[in-house]
Each structure stands twice: as structure tokens, then as C-alpha cells.
Design an enzyme around this catalytic site. Structure first.
Site, PDB file in Angstrom:
ATOM      1  N   ASP A 122       1.003   6.994 -11.562  1.00 48.55           N
ATOM      2  CA  ASP A 122       2.132   7.878 -12.038  1.00 48.55           C
ATOM      3  C   ASP A 122       2.126   7.897 -13.477  1.00 48.55           C
ATOM      4  O   ASP A 122       2.446   9.196 -14.025  1.00 48.55           O
ATOM      5  CB  ASP A 122       3.367   7.303 -11.543  1.00 48.55           C
ATOM      6  CG  ASP A 122       3.588   5.991 -12.079  1.00 48.55           C
ATOM      7  OD1 ASP A 122       4.416   5.690 -12.843  1.00 48.55           O
ATOM      8  OD2 ASP A 122       2.997   5.033 -11.576  1.00 48.55           O
ATOM      9  N   VAL A 151      -3.298   0.701  -6.770  1.00 49.33           N
ATOM     10  CA  VAL A 151      -3.351  -0.182  -5.842  1.00 49.33           C
ATOM     11  C   VAL A 151      -1.958  -0.543  -5.149  1.00 49.33           C
ATOM     12  O   VAL A 151      -1.772  -0.845  -3.892  1.00 49.33           O
ATOM     13  CB  VAL A 151      -3.806  -1.451  -5.988  1.00 49.33           C
ATOM     14  CG1 VAL A 151      -5.369  -1.491  -6.600  1.00 49.33           C
ATOM     15  CG2 VAL A 151      -3.124  -2.411  -7.485  1.00 49.33           C
ATOM     16  N   ASP A 152      -0.718  -0.232  -5.748  1.00 46.37           N
ATOM     17  CA  ASP A 152       0.438  -0.168  -5.354  1.00 46.37           C
ATOM     18  C   ASP A 152       0.975   0.661  -4.339  1.00 46.37           C
ATOM     19  O   ASP A 152       1.827   0.334  -3.486  1.00 46.37           O
ATOM     20  CB  ASP A 152       1.543  -0.097  -6.417  1.00 46.37           C
ATOM     21  CG  ASP A 152       1.243  -1.496  -7.557  1.00 46.37           C
ATOM     22  OD1 ASP A 152       0.534  -1.957  -7.324  1.00 46.37           O
ATOM     23  OD2 ASP A 152       1.952  -1.142  -8.558  1.00 46.37           O
ATOM     24  N   MET A 195      -0.498  -8.061  -6.488  1.00 44.90           N
ATOM     25  CA  MET A 195      -0.182  -7.041  -7.371  1.00 44.90           C
ATOM     26  C   MET A 195       0.796  -6.099  -6.698  1.00 44.90           C
ATOM     27  O   MET A 195       0.862  -5.913  -5.476  1.00 44.90           O
ATOM     28  CB  MET A 195      -1.134  -6.221  -8.081  1.00 44.90           C
ATOM     29  CG  MET A 195      -1.791  -6.804  -8.933  1.00 44.90           C
ATOM     30  SD  MET A 195      -3.315  -5.883  -9.789  1.00 44.90           S
ATOM     31  CE  MET A 195      -3.600  -6.792 -11.075  1.00 44.90           C
ATOM     32  N   ALA A 326      -9.139  -7.866  -6.356  1.00 46.73           N
ATOM     33  CA  ALA A 326      -8.835  -6.934  -5.284  1.00 46.73           C
ATOM     34  C   ALA A 326      -9.070  -5.703  -6.126  1.00 46.73           C
ATOM     35  O   ALA A 326      -9.748  -4.630  -5.411  1.00 46.73           O
ATOM     36  CB  ALA A 326      -7.658  -7.045  -4.724  1.00 46.73           C
ATOM     37  N   ARG A 327      -8.511  -5.468  -7.079  1.00 49.48           N
ATOM     38  CA  ARG A 327      -8.359  -4.149  -7.858  1.00 49.48           C
ATOM     39  C   ARG A 327      -9.855  -3.665  -8.418  1.00 49.48           C
ATOM     40  O   ARG A 327     -10.072  -2.418  -8.955  1.00 49.48           O
ATOM     41  CB  ARG A 327      -7.508  -3.991  -9.027  1.00 49.48           C
ATOM     42  CG  ARG A 327      -7.666  -4.481 -10.267  1.00 49.48           C
ATOM     43  CD  ARG A 327      -6.649  -4.034 -11.245  1.00 49.48           C
ATOM     44  NE  ARG A 327      -7.098  -4.756 -12.740  1.00 49.48           N
ATOM     45  CZ  ARG A 327      -6.293  -4.164 -13.854  1.00 49.48           C
ATOM     46  NH1 ARG A 327      -5.113  -3.851 -13.696  1.00 49.48           N
ATOM     47  NH2 ARG A 327      -6.788  -4.581 -14.927  1.00 49.48           N
TER      48      ARG A 327
END
Length: 404
Positions: A122, A151-152, A195, A326-327
Site C-alpha cells: 500500500d 505478505v500481509d 509477520m 518466508a518473505r
């Protein structure tokens, strides 16, 4: 007649889609607009301000498919807000008195860019919106089309952001190994911090992926390494209320019965309360250029570990964070398909001079379209009414209530 030039940049934190999205854009332009020149600004908006760019050569185009196999960003990221002039000056990106939006616009004009693709969350895309508005108001002929990564999975009004599915899968893989630490010592508490600043989607999705992974394993009856050891005993999100004393009582029973407790915690769970507590104690909390708390300095998982370890009588406690693992992963099959569809639309929109952010628009029945920049914003909360989330909480055995 000069060739048209397309620029791209990636910005913000990493997500398991950046490399593939860059590769996909290069491939798509090569397929349907091979006469367009391609460049990338190194390290996001920082490279744009500093005129630091990568020329994408014929050989790079031919080998762009390799980028789908990699994580990270092949063109680099940074966190730069073009409307925060003071921060840009402090970091040496513009001179005192300069407007970063104007510097960026003039760089794009000088470089002959007619299309700019921004790949980010964003903040990246609202910054792109600011840039697009400035360009339009000042007579610059430029189309800006963003691709939504985070990732969120917390961008309004986009149903699914790029990279989030992969991050959940790899977070589960990470914890599948870490969970074996429960066999290392009696009365062990393991906290898995995932996260998610304001949104608990990734923590919940990681828990779902982990539960599914554990259910598919085979065990030898009679040993400690069993389905119970692979359980999750508590799941805490920004969107879920919980009573510390009541949860401690429930989990103390789990510890006494099994000899270990496993918690999944969103890094945004109880964040506001923890920040308020530390500021009340006189501590200065660090924030980034966008005004966000630098969440890696808060250590929410450590707070949960300290709170529960004493209440549960844990003899050993540990916090493990899957976020960076993970990211940084390469996109999985689900994300690759999502990336391709969004990339194809992004290129089509750009060639038709339609600016915005591609995504499945939740306000229009989930239709994949180029969403208008003014409608893009962050902070979307995870919808805890989703059936799959209720199923996960039932497996855990945790009673819960959504925050208001």
C-alpha cells in the site's frame, strides 16, 4: 520516432513475488510490445531520485524466465516516501528545498519514460498515486500501473495480494522444523512470531498450512514424536481478543498435560498496548518514513514469551521468527498463476494508458481489474468470519472473539 520506454521498480519489504513479477513484465512486453525499451530503477524510489537505473538488455529479456525461480528482488528495494521531503533530504536523496515528487517526475521525463510499473504494497502504490497525481497536474504524459505485493494480504480493496500464499507456505515449512524443539527439554514454550503489522491473515494462513502439513505426516505410536507434539496451542492476531489470565490458565493445563506449549503470534498482536506501555515508561519508539512503528524493534514475540513463560511455569522458552525466511522465498504455484494474470492485465492497462493497481476488486464482486489509485489503502483487517479460520481455531481448541 523515439522508441517508447517502460520503467519498473520494486519497493517496501520483500515478498515472494517480486522477482517473478519483474520477470513476468519483461516477458509480457517482449511478447506483445517488443519495440518498447525496458529499464528498472535500482532500489525502488531511491533509484528514481538518484537516477540509478538498470538497462534491460536483449540477453536479459531472453533469460527473464529464470527470475521466476528466485526470491528477493532482482532490481532492489527501499522504503522511500516521495511526499516526505524532510526524510528524503536527510537520506541524501534530494537537496534541501527540492520537492521529491518533482525530482522524480523530472527524472522520468528526462529518461523518456512513458509507462511506470510499481511493484509493492500500500505504501508503494499510494506513493505511486501521489506521483501519478503530480504528473497529471503538471502536464506529464505518463501511465502508472502498480502490482500489489504484501505478505500481509492487507491492501484495500484487493482480495489477494501477490506473495502472501507463498509466505504462508514457507512459514509453515519453517515451523515444521522448529516445532521439533519441543522434544529438546521438558516444559518448553515455543513462540512462533509471524509477520503482520495490522493484519493477522498471514499468521492465520501460516497456521492453516502448518496444521495441514502436520496432518499429512506419519508417526510411530509410542514415541514422543507424534501428532500432539506438532499441535498449535494458541493463535493470537490483532483481530482477536483474548484474556491473558484465562489463556494462561488454559495453557497451563496443556503444559502440565503434555510438557510443552506452542503459540503462533502475529507481530501486530497487542502492538498498540506494547508501544503505549513502552512510551509510558519514557522510551522513544522508532518509526519509518511513513510514520509506521519499526516493528522489528518492538519484538512482540518476546513480549508474549515473557508473559506466558512465567504464568505457565515454563523451564525453557524460545521465540522463532519465520518472517525473513518466508518473505524471501520464490513464488509458489498459486502465486505464479496470480502473478501472471495480474502482470498480463498490468501491461494491457499500461498500453491503453489506464493507470491504477491491478487486483481482484472486492467492491466489484472480486473482478480482476485495474483499480483506481484513490481507492488503494493499507490496513485491511483479516476477516475472522472466514470458515477456514474457524476450522483452524477448532483444531487448536481455543475459544476466541473478534475485536470490535
Amino acid at each position: 520516432m523515439a522508441k517508447k520506454k517502460v520503467a519498473m521498480l520494486t519497493a517496501g519489504g520483500l515478498a515472494p513475488c517480486l522477482s517473478s513479477a519483474v520477470g513476468g513484465l519483461i516477458e509480457r512486453y517482449t511478447d506483445i510490445a517488443p519495440d518498447h525499451e525496458l529499464v528498472a530503477y535500482r532500489s525502488g524510489y531511491q533509484g528514481l531520485l538518484l537516477a540509478d537505473r538498470i538497462e534491460i538488455t536483449k540477453d536479459m529479456r531472453e533469460r527473464a524466465h529464470i527470475l521466476h525461480r528466485h526470491g528477493g528482488s532482482p532490481i532492489g528495494n527501499s522504503r522511500v516516501k516521495l511526499t516526505n521531503a524532510a526524510d528524503c533530504v536527510k537520506r541524501g536523496l534530494v537537496k534541501e528545498g527540492e520537492n521529491p515528487l518533482r525530482v522524480a517526475a523530472e527524472r522520468l521525463a528526462a529518461d523518456g519514460i512513458s509507462i511506470l510499473h510499481t511493484i509493492g504494497g500500500d505504501d508503494t502504490n499510494t506513493t505511486a498515486a501521489d506521483l501519478a497525481a503530480y504528473l497529471g497536474a503538471n502536464g506529464y504524459d505518463l501511465t502508472v500501473v502498480g502490482l500489489p505485493k504484501t505478505v500481509d494480504n492487507d491492501v484495500v480493496p484487493i482480495r489477494q495480494t501477490l506473495g502472501a500464499w507463498t509466505a504462508a507456505e514457507y512459514g509453515a515449512r519453517f515451523f515444521d522444523n522448529v516445532s521439533n524443539e519441543q522434544s529438546a527439554a521438558p516444559r518448553t514454550l515455543v513462540v512462533h512470531e509471524v509477520m503482520g503489522r495490522h493484519c493477522g491473515w498471514l499468521t492465520a494462513a501460516t497456521a492453516r498450512a502448518y496444521v495441514q502439513m502436520a496432518a499429512g505426516k506419519e508417526y510411530v505410536d509410542g514415541f514422543m514424536m507424534d501428532a500432539q507434539l506438532k499441535n498449535i496451542d494458541g493463535l493470537y492476531l490483532p483481530e482477536v481478543k483474548f484474556d491473558l489470565e484465562a489463556e494462561a490458565e488454559r495453557l497451563r493445563g496443556v503444559m502440565n498435560r503434555n510438557g510443552y506449549v506452542t503459540l503462533f503470534v502475529s507481530e501486530g498482536a497487542c502492538l498498540d498496548a506494547i508501544v503505549a506501555e513502552r512510551e509510558a515508561a519514557g522510551e522513544t519508539i522508532k518509526r519509518d518514513a511513513f510514520g509506521h512503528v519499526k516493528i522489528d524493534t518492538i519484538n512482540v514475540g518476546n513480549w508474549f514469551s515473557k508473559q506466558f513463560a512465567a504464568l505457565l511455569g515454563a523451564e525453557r522458552s524460545m521465540v522463532q521468527k519465520s518472517g525473513y525466511y518466508a518473505r524471501s522465498a520464490p513464488a509458489n504455484g498459486d502465486d505464479l498463476r496470480l502473478i501472471q494474470s495480474m502482470v498480463d492485465l498490468a501491461v494491457e492497462s499500461a498500453l491503453n494508458k489506464v493507470s491504477g493497481v491491478t487486483g481482484h476488486d472486492e467492491d466489484q464482486g472480486g473482478k480482476l481489474r485495474t483499480i483506481e489509485f484513490p481507492r488503494i489503502k493499507g490496513g485491511k483487517h483479516f476477516d475472522t468470519s472466514a470458515k477456514w479460520f474457524g476450522d483452524v481455531m477448532n483444531v487448536i481448541g481455543q475459544k476466541w472473539q473478534a475485536t470490535e
